[in-house]
Design a protein around this motif. Structure first.
Motif, mmCIF file in Angstrom:
data_model
loop_
_atom_site.group_PDB
_atom_site.id
_atom_site.type_symbol
_atom_site.label_atom_id
_atom_site.label_comp_id
_atom_site.label_asym_id
_atom_site.label_seq_id
_atom_site.Cartn_x
_atom_site.Cartn_y
_atom_site.Cartn_z
ATOM 1 N N GLU A 274 0.694 -1.010 0.034
ATOM 2 C CA GLU A 274 0.048 -0.049 -0.017
ATOM 3 C C GLU A 274 0.886 1.403 0.138
ATOM 4 O OE1 GLU A 274 -2.521 -0.252 3.383
ATOM 5 O OE2 GLU A 274 -3.614 -2.013 2.624
ATOM 6 N N GLY A 275 2.187 1.130 0.295
ATOM 7 C CA GLY A 275 2.904 2.340 0.542
ATOM 8 C C GLY A 275 3.966 2.410 -0.526
ATOM 9 N N LEU B 23 5.660 -0.420 -8.258
ATOM 10 C CA LEU B 23 4.489 -1.681 -8.846
ATOM 11 C C LEU B 23 5.110 -2.236 -10.195
ATOM 12 C CD1 LEU B 23 0.987 -0.077 -7.668
ATOM 13 C CD2 LEU B 23 2.444 -2.022 -6.770
ATOM 14 N N TYR B 24 5.415 -1.132 -11.103
ATOM 15 C CA TYR B 24 5.855 -1.505 -12.442
ATOM 16 C C TYR B 24 6.954 -2.396 -12.420
ATOM 17 C CZ TYR B 24 3.187 1.511 -15.763
ATOM 18 O OH TYR B 24 2.204 2.062 -16.482
ATOM 19 N N LEU C 206 -3.392 -8.961 -5.384
ATOM 20 C CA LEU C 206 -4.314 -7.979 -4.186
ATOM 21 C C LEU C 206 -3.597 -6.944 -4.197
ATOM 22 C CD1 LEU C 206 -4.644 -11.098 -1.537
ATOM 23 C CD2 LEU C 206 -6.411 -10.409 -3.283
ATOM 24 N N GLY C 207 -2.443 -6.602 -3.928
ATOM 25 C CA GLY C 207 -1.750 -5.236 -3.836
ATOM 26 C C GLY C 207 -2.356 -4.342 -4.955
ATOM 27 N N LEU C 208 -2.160 -4.693 -6.206
ATOM 28 C CA LEU C 208 -2.728 -3.961 -7.255
ATOM 29 C C LEU C 208 -4.354 -3.689 -7.323
ATOM 30 C CD1 LEU C 208 -0.719 -5.802 -10.092
ATOM 31 C CD2 LEU C 208 -0.086 -3.553 -9.137
ATOM 32 N N LYS C 209 -5.012 -4.761 -6.806
ATOM 33 C CA LYS C 209 -6.375 -4.573 -6.738
ATOM 34 C C LYS C 209 -6.810 -3.735 -5.837
ATOM 35 C CE LYS C 209 -10.535 -7.359 -6.740
ATOM 36 N NZ LYS C 209 -11.147 -8.829 -6.571
ATOM 37 N N SER C 210 -6.209 -3.400 -4.706
ATOM 38 C CA SER C 210 -6.613 -2.606 -3.508
ATOM 39 C C SER C 210 -6.067 -1.177 -3.792
ATOM 40 C CB SER C 210 -5.722 -3.072 -2.130
ATOM 41 O OG SER C 210 -4.624 -3.104 -2.285
ATOM 42 N N ARG C 211 -5.360 -0.990 -4.922
ATOM 43 C CA ARG C 211 -4.789 0.419 -5.207
ATOM 44 C C ARG C 211 -5.592 1.132 -6.260
ATOM 45 N NH1 ARG C 211 0.742 1.385 -4.051
ATOM 46 N NH2 ARG C 211 0.524 3.416 -5.000
ATOM 47 N N SER C 212 -6.276 2.097 -5.786
ATOM 48 C CA SER C 212 -7.553 2.945 -6.639
ATOM 49 C C SER C 212 -6.416 3.651 -7.729
ATOM 50 C CB SER C 212 -8.234 3.810 -5.911
ATOM 51 O OG SER C 212 -7.560 4.796 -5.085
ATOM 52 N N SER C 213 -5.399 3.931 -7.314
ATOM 53 C CA SER C 213 -4.491 4.770 -8.327
ATOM 54 C C SER C 213 -3.615 3.989 -9.083
ATOM 55 C CB SER C 213 -3.456 5.615 -7.430
ATOM 56 O OG SER C 213 -2.702 4.864 -6.616
ATOM 57 N N PRO D 284 -2.274 1.980 -12.358
ATOM 58 C CA PRO D 284 -2.572 2.201 -13.677
ATOM 59 C C PRO D 284 -3.471 1.020 -14.307
ATOM 60 C CG PRO D 284 -0.274 2.677 -13.024
ATOM 61 C CD PRO D 284 -0.748 1.959 -12.117
ATOM 62 N N ALA D 285 -4.340 1.073 -15.144
ATOM 63 C CA ALA D 285 -5.077 0.035 -15.510
ATOM 64 C C ALA D 285 -4.285 -1.006 -16.353
ATOM 65 C CB ALA D 285 -6.321 0.724 -16.549
ATOM 66 N N ILE D 286 -3.251 -0.495 -16.937
ATOM 67 C CA ILE D 286 -2.408 -1.573 -17.633
ATOM 68 C C ILE D 286 -1.887 -2.568 -16.728
ATOM 69 C CG2 ILE D 286 -0.229 0.045 -17.466
ATOM 70 C CD1 ILE D 286 -1.112 -2.636 -20.041
ATOM 71 N N LEU D 287 -1.351 -2.149 -15.451
ATOM 72 C CA LEU D 287 -0.866 -3.142 -14.515
ATOM 73 C C LEU D 287 -1.911 -4.240 -13.989
ATOM 74 C CD1 LEU D 287 1.671 -1.035 -12.205
ATOM 75 C CD2 LEU D 287 1.988 -2.570 -14.066
ATOM 76 N N GLN D 288 -3.170 -3.652 -13.718
ATOM 77 C CA GLN D 288 -4.191 -4.500 -13.483
ATOM 78 C C GLN D 288 -4.440 -5.633 -14.547
ATOM 79 O OE1 GLN D 288 -7.657 -2.746 -11.542
ATOM 80 N NE2 GLN D 288 -6.510 -1.201 -10.341
ATOM 81 N N LYS D 289 -4.451 -4.805 -16.011
ATOM 82 C CA LYS D 289 -4.797 -5.730 -17.143
ATOM 83 C C LYS D 289 -3.812 -6.853 -17.271
ATOM 84 C CE LYS D 289 -5.167 -5.289 -22.027
ATOM 85 N NZ LYS D 289 -5.024 -4.504 -23.281
ATOM 86 N N LEU D 290 -2.489 -6.566 -16.754
ATOM 87 C CA LEU D 290 -1.549 -7.768 -17.100
ATOM 88 C C LEU D 290 -1.669 -8.925 -15.921
ATOM 89 C CD1 LEU D 290 1.587 -5.222 -17.491
ATOM 90 C CD2 LEU D 290 0.533 -6.998 -19.162
ATOM 91 N N PHE D 291 -2.453 -8.577 -14.912
ATOM 92 C CA PHE D 291 -2.700 -9.504 -13.907
ATOM 93 C C PHE D 291 -4.304 -10.253 -13.847
ATOM 94 C CE2 PHE D 291 0.452 -10.560 -10.711
ATOM 95 C CZ PHE D 291 1.645 -9.828 -11.117
ATOM 96 N N ASP D 292 -5.008 -9.482 -14.733
ATOM 97 C CA ASP D 292 -6.458 -9.935 -14.722
ATOM 98 C C ASP D 292 -6.709 -11.070 -15.500
ATOM 99 O OD1 ASP D 292 -9.243 -9.551 -14.114
ATOM 100 O OD2 ASP D 292 -9.442 -7.990 -15.665
ATOM 101 N N HIS D 293 -6.530 -12.178 -14.882
ATOM 102 C CA HIS D 293 -6.838 -13.282 -15.547
ATOM 103 C C HIS D 293 -7.163 -14.315 -14.311
ATOM 104 C CE1 HIS D 293 -3.086 -15.044 -14.749
ATOM 105 N NE2 HIS D 293 -2.438 -13.904 -15.047
ATOM 106 N N GLU D 294 -7.922 -15.508 -14.556
ATOM 107 C CA GLU D 294 -8.692 -16.257 -13.685
ATOM 108 C C GLU D 294 -7.749 -16.993 -12.746
ATOM 109 O OE1 GLU D 294 -11.839 -17.066 -13.429
ATOM 110 O OE2 GLU D 294 -12.329 -15.565 -15.050
ATOM 111 N N SER D 295 -6.300 -17.033 -13.012
ATOM 112 C CA SER D 295 -5.633 -17.999 -12.276
ATOM 113 C C SER D 295 -5.107 -17.037 -10.774
ATOM 114 C CB SER D 295 -4.115 -18.220 -12.675
ATOM 115 O OG SER D 295 -3.526 -17.234 -13.150
#
Length: 400
Positions: A286-287, A293-294, A378-385, A387-398
């Motif tokens: 979170e900090g 994160l990148y 979980l860390g990426l998902k909990s951060r409202s700030s 970037p969408a691209i980082l969440q996209k790279l992790f946004d899959h079923e596993s």
């Protein structure tokens, strides 16, 4: 009164590894039955045997050994002696032998002879077996050699969390050790269901009101069939399928049971799952900055590509590849990235592979992630700030 008795019963079950693993005793394919069959044959045929129990920590290796030995001592009270050694305490060969006697290997041989003459079997349980395989392995060689050269009845059970423990043995030891292995793998969904029912259902003969027992068990059945509970269970098993991990999850849920209603609810399990998700490293995330994160995402991508060895320079190549592919606005100079990289090292979210390269520049020292992919997700998902691209790279079923 009934509520307190029920709560005490559930807690006592969860505290008792033997009770937890007793649910698998009925299956002929279980490791319990296989180990018991091996030892029973050794006793009935008056022969020697050796076997390795391999699996991750918390998978029930020691609990199964204890269950088998408890049953055998009941069936053959005067025919079995058990000697336990632990690699964390007794890995030094001479000290390990003195744990059984003040003498050395000669006494071990005499002991095996005497037990052989009295038709008594000795069972050696070597916990943390891989630690005994370090050094000159004198204990293992002396023990296995004595079993072959004297008239004895002995079983050696090695217990280790290393799946390659048998490959650590020297040739002279390996030639005397049988190649029998029992692997402790995460339980199947059917086994998990059977385990949950075994632990959570109340029996009818413990002095509780039959109406309360029926209501309690009916509520448990509804929870186990609930789709949301099954999603929680999938999440728990995905991170760590060990039985010990599942027991900890259940214990938190049981401990939060309402004494007023006397029943477990789905909310108890949701709360337990929430506590389970609050992992220290996820909170540390979170900090961290967006750039950090990148860097973490780039390192995870390299590990997903099975790149066994990488350093700061390798991470920078991956970082620039993402920037060029997606035209992100988060493009920083190498010097800024290096400071962020050092900050991650200080926070122990990443670390050096070994200390061999301490004199090398930080940019070329091999590094590794000290955070799991799921924790990073979980860390990426909990951060409202984030970037969408980082969440996209992790946004899959596993990672859900």
């Amino acid at each position: 009164m009934d509520t307190e008795k029920a709560l005490a019963l559930l807690r006592s079950r969860l505290y008792d590894p033997n009770y937890v693993h007793a649910t698998f005793k009925s299956s002929e394919e279980s490791n319990y039955c296989k180990l018991k069959f091996l030892i029973m044959n050794s006793i009935s045929d008056s022969c020697n045997n050796s076997i390795l129990l391999l699996g991750p920590r918390g998978s029930g290796k020691v609990a199964v050994v204890d269950l088998v030995l408890e049953d055998l001592k009941t069936q053959h009270p005067d025919s079995i002696s058990v000697i336990r050694l632990n690699g964390l305490l007794h890995s030094d060969d001479n000290f390990a032998l003195k744990a059984s006697s003040d003498d050395n290997a000669g006494f071990m041989i005499d002991m095996l002879k005497e037990c052989g003459l009295s038709h008594k079997s000795i069972i050696f349980v070597l916990d943390e077996f891989d630690l005994f395989a370090q050094g000159k392995q004198r204990l293992l060689y002396s023990l296995l050699d004595a079993m072959q050269t004297v008239s004895s009845q002995a079983v050696v059970i090695g217990v280790s969390c290393r799946l390659d423990a048998d490959q650590l043995l020297e040739k002279r030891v390996r030639s005397r050790f049988s190649h029998r292995k029992l692997l402790f793998v995460p339980p199947s969904r059917e086994d998990v269901r059977r385990l949950l029912e075994h632990i959570l259902y109340l029996p009818k003969d413990i002095g509780l009101l039959s109406k309360y027992v029926a209501e309690f068990n009916s509520k448990i059945q509804d929870i186990l069939n609930d789709k949301k509970f099954q999603e929680i269970l999938d999440s728990i098993l995905f991170i760590d399928g060990a039985i010990n991990n599942l027991v900890q999850f259940l214990f938190r849920a049981v401990s939060s049971m309402s004494l007023e209603s006397g029943l477990l609810s789905l909310e108890n399990f949701k709360g337990s799952h929430l506590c389970y998700q609050r992992q220290p490293k996820t909170q540390i995330l979170e900090g961290v900055s967006i750039l950090e994160l990148y860097i973490l995402v780039c390192m995870n991508r390299l590990e997903c590509k099975e790149q066994n060895s990488y350093n700061f320079n390798s991470v920078m190549k991956e970082y620039k590849a993402i920037h060029e592919a997606y035209k992100t606005s988060d493009n920083y100079r190498d010097s800024v990235c290096l400071r962020a990289f050092e900050h991650l090292l200080e926070r122990e979210l990443i670390g050096f592979v070994d200390n061999k390269g301490r004199n090398l520049s930080i940019e070329i020292q091999p590094v590794k992630l000290l955070i799991s992919p799921h924790e990073l997700y979980l860390g990426l998902k909990s951060r409202s700030s984030c970037p969408a691209i980082l969440q996209k790279l992790f946004d899959h079923e596993s990672f859900r």
